[in-house]
Design a protein around this motif. Sequence first.
Motif, PDB file in Angstrom:
ATOM      1  N   MET A   1       0.813  -1.196   0.000  1.00 26.16           N
ATOM      2  CA  MET A   1       0.000   0.000   0.000  1.00 26.16           C
ATOM      3  C   MET A   1       0.858   1.262   0.000  1.00 26.16           C
ATOM      4  SD  MET A   1      -3.018   1.255   0.079  1.00 26.16           S
ATOM      5  CE  MET A   1      -3.979   2.601   0.647  1.00 26.16           C
ATOM      6  N   VAL A   2       1.857   1.305   0.894  1.00 30.37           N
ATOM      7  CA  VAL A   2       2.742   2.459   0.977  1.00 30.37           C
ATOM      8  C   VAL A   2       3.496   2.635  -0.331  1.00 30.37           C
ATOM      9  CG1 VAL A   2       4.802   3.353   2.135  1.00 30.37           C
ATOM     10  CG2 VAL A   2       2.992   2.309   3.468  1.00 30.37           C
ATOM     11  N   ASN A   3       3.888   1.515  -0.931  1.00 26.32           N
ATOM     12  CA  ASN A   3       4.620   1.558  -2.191  1.00 26.32           C
ATOM     13  C   ASN A   3       3.784   2.236  -3.276  1.00 26.32           C
ATOM     14  OD1 ASN A   3       6.531   1.158  -4.138  1.00 26.32           O
ATOM     15  ND2 ASN A   3       6.544  -1.071  -3.969  1.00 26.32           N
ATOM     16  N   TRP A   4       2.506   1.887  -3.361  1.00 24.80           N
ATOM     17  CA  TRP A   4       1.649   2.489  -4.397  1.00 24.80           C
ATOM     18  C   TRP A   4       1.400   3.956  -4.141  1.00 24.80           C
ATOM     19  CZ3 TRP A   4       0.895   1.539  -9.128  1.00 24.80           C
ATOM     20  CH2 TRP A   4       0.989   0.237  -9.607  1.00 24.80           C
ATOM     21  N   VAL A   5       1.199   4.343  -2.910  1.00 20.29           N
ATOM     22  CA  VAL A   5       1.002   5.757  -2.587  1.00 20.29           C
ATOM     23  C   VAL A   5       2.254   6.548  -2.954  1.00 20.29           C
ATOM     24  CG1 VAL A   5       0.663   7.412  -0.709  1.00 20.29           C
ATOM     25  CG2 VAL A   5      -0.700   5.318  -0.800  1.00 20.29           C
ATOM     26  N   LEU A   6       3.405   6.006  -2.621  1.00 17.02           N
ATOM     27  CA  LEU A   6       4.663   6.667  -2.956  1.00 17.02           C
ATOM     28  C   LEU A   6       4.853   6.763  -4.470  1.00 17.02           C
ATOM     29  CD1 LEU A   6       7.164   8.005  -1.858  1.00 17.02           C
ATOM     30  CD2 LEU A   6       8.227   5.744  -1.687  1.00 17.02           C
ATOM     31  N   ARG A   7       4.490   5.711  -5.186  1.00 17.41           N
ATOM     32  CA  ARG A   7       4.575   5.746  -6.652  1.00 17.41           C
ATOM     33  C   ARG A   7       3.677   6.842  -7.224  1.00 17.41           C
ATOM     34  NH1 ARG A   7       7.148   1.756  -9.204  1.00 17.41           N
ATOM     35  NH2 ARG A   7       7.806   0.001  -7.962  1.00 17.41           N
ATOM     36  N   ILE A   8       2.487   6.985  -6.684  1.00 16.56           N
ATOM     37  CA  ILE A   8       1.567   8.024  -7.166  1.00 16.56           C
ATOM     38  C   ILE A   8       2.125   9.413  -6.869  1.00 16.56           C
ATOM     39  CG2 ILE A   8      -0.715   9.034  -6.768  1.00 16.56           C
ATOM     40  CD1 ILE A   8      -1.715   6.093  -6.399  1.00 16.56           C
ATOM     41  N   VAL A   9       2.707   9.596  -5.696  1.00 15.32           N
ATOM     42  CA  VAL A   9       3.290  10.891  -5.336  1.00 15.32           C
ATOM     43  C   VAL A   9       4.464  11.224  -6.263  1.00 15.32           C
ATOM     44  CG1 VAL A   9       4.594  12.110  -3.532  1.00 15.32           C
ATOM     45  CG2 VAL A   9       2.518  10.849  -2.949  1.00 15.32           C
ATOM     46  N   VAL A  10       5.331  10.245  -6.509  1.00 11.98           N
ATOM     47  CA  VAL A  10       6.481  10.472  -7.396  1.00 11.98           C
ATOM     48  C   VAL A  10       6.004  10.757  -8.820  1.00 11.98           C
ATOM     49  CG1 VAL A  10       8.517   9.386  -8.434  1.00 11.98           C
ATOM     50  CG2 VAL A  10       8.099   9.163  -5.985  1.00 11.98           C
ATOM     51  N   ALA A  11       5.011  10.010  -9.295  1.00 10.05           N
ATOM     52  CA  ALA A  11       4.477  10.249 -10.639  1.00 10.05           C
ATOM     53  C   ALA A  11       3.860  11.641 -10.733  1.00 10.05           C
ATOM     54  CB  ALA A  11       3.457   9.176 -11.009  1.00 10.05           C
ATOM     55  N   ALA A  12       3.158  12.069  -9.695  1.00 11.21           N
ATOM     56  CA  ALA A  12       2.570  13.415  -9.696  1.00 11.21           C
ATOM     57  C   ALA A  12       3.662  14.486  -9.717  1.00 11.21           C
ATOM     58  CB  ALA A  12       1.665  13.595  -8.478  1.00 11.21           C
ATOM     59  N   ALA A  13       4.738  14.256  -8.975  1.00 11.02           N
ATOM     60  CA  ALA A  13       5.849  15.214  -8.984  1.00 11.02           C
ATOM     61  C   ALA A  13       6.515  15.261 -10.356  1.00 11.02           C
ATOM     62  CB  ALA A  13       6.867  14.840  -7.911  1.00 11.02           C
ATOM     63  N   LEU A  14       6.683  14.108 -10.976  1.00 16.11           N
ATOM     64  CA  LEU A  14       7.258  14.071 -12.326  1.00 16.11           C
ATOM     65  C   LEU A  14       6.366  14.816 -13.314  1.00 16.11           C
ATOM     66  CD1 LEU A  14       8.482  10.382 -12.324  1.00 16.11           C
ATOM     67  CD2 LEU A  14       9.947  12.382 -12.684  1.00 16.11           C
ATOM     68  N   LEU A  15       5.060  14.602 -13.209  1.00 20.27           N
ATOM     69  CA  LEU A  15       4.129  15.304 -14.094  1.00 20.27           C
ATOM     70  C   LEU A  15       4.116  16.801 -13.798  1.00 20.27           C
ATOM     71  CD1 LEU A  15       1.128  12.813 -14.225  1.00 20.27           C
ATOM     72  CD2 LEU A  15       2.764  13.340 -16.054  1.00 20.27           C
ATOM     73  N   GLY A  16       4.237  17.171 -12.538  1.00 19.53           N
ATOM     74  CA  GLY A  16       4.300  18.586 -12.181  1.00 19.53           C
ATOM     75  C   GLY A  16       5.528  19.262 -12.776  1.00 19.53           C
ATOM     76  N   SER A  17       6.673  18.606 -12.665  1.00 21.37           N
ATOM     77  CA  SER A  17       7.892  19.156 -13.245  1.00 21.37           C
ATOM     78  C   SER A  17       7.796  19.209 -14.766  1.00 21.37           C
ATOM     79  CB  SER A  17       9.101  18.326 -12.818  1.00 21.37           C
ATOM     80  OG  SER A  17      10.285  18.881 -13.353  1.00 21.37           O
ATOM     81  N   ALA A  18       7.207  18.173 -15.345  1.00 22.84           N
ATOM     82  CA  ALA A  18       7.014  18.165 -16.801  1.00 22.84           C
ATOM     83  C   ALA A  18       6.119  19.318 -17.229  1.00 22.84           C
ATOM     84  CB  ALA A  18       6.421  16.826 -17.248  1.00 22.84           C
ATOM     85  N   GLY A  19       5.071  19.568 -16.456  1.00 20.82           N
ATOM     86  CA  GLY A  19       4.170  20.673 -16.770  1.00 20.82           C
ATOM     87  C   GLY A  19       4.858  22.023 -16.677  1.00 20.82           C
ATOM     88  N   VAL A  20       5.681  22.207 -15.667  1.00 15.60           N
ATOM     89  CA  VAL A  20       6.429  23.456 -15.521  1.00 15.60           C
ATOM     90  C   VAL A  20       7.348  23.664 -16.720  1.00 15.60           C
ATOM     91  CG1 VAL A  20       8.280  24.565 -14.191  1.00 15.60           C
ATOM     92  CG2 VAL A  20       6.313  23.591 -13.013  1.00 15.60           C
ATOM     93  N   HIS A  21       8.052  22.609 -17.101  1.00 15.51           N
ATOM     94  CA  HIS A  21       8.990  22.739 -18.222  1.00 15.51           C
ATOM     95  C   HIS A  21       8.272  22.911 -19.552  1.00 15.51           C
ATOM     96  CE1 HIS A  21      11.822  21.407 -15.146  1.00 15.51           C
ATOM     97  NE2 HIS A  21      12.641  22.192 -15.819  1.00 15.51           N
TER      98      HIS A  21
END
Length: 122
Positions: A1-21
């Motif tokens: 469960m923790v692994n999936w939540v962490l994966r979602i957080v990391v994916a959201a951060a990657l998408l956020g950085s992608a959006g900024v760029h």
Amino acid sequence: MVNWVLRIVVAAALLGSAGVHYFLWTQDYPGLTGTLFLLDAIAGLVLAIAVLAWRHWLPALGAFGFGALTLGAYVLAATVGFLGNHDQFNSQPEYWGVITEAVCIVGGLALLFLRDRRRVAA
């Protein structure tokens, strides 16, 4: 469960950085900088998909590397200048970029740590 939540957080951060760029790319930065912004946007999207879809250590390492390299390039631009650009850490895209890239670094390392911990316990 923790692994999936962490994966979602990391994916959201990657998408956020992608959006900024992607936003910065649309602002017509000249030369190589604009091209690198577009490349960062594409890489962030691809890595976000990989982090969610592929349960392997490589996407976690990619998220860490993406965050570290992108944040490192920004720190250079904000201090001594990078590829002819000198930023001043005074705009919303810069704030969001630093936050999302820091989450990529910490989250990528956490995913690698969780994977190693699970392997030792098994």
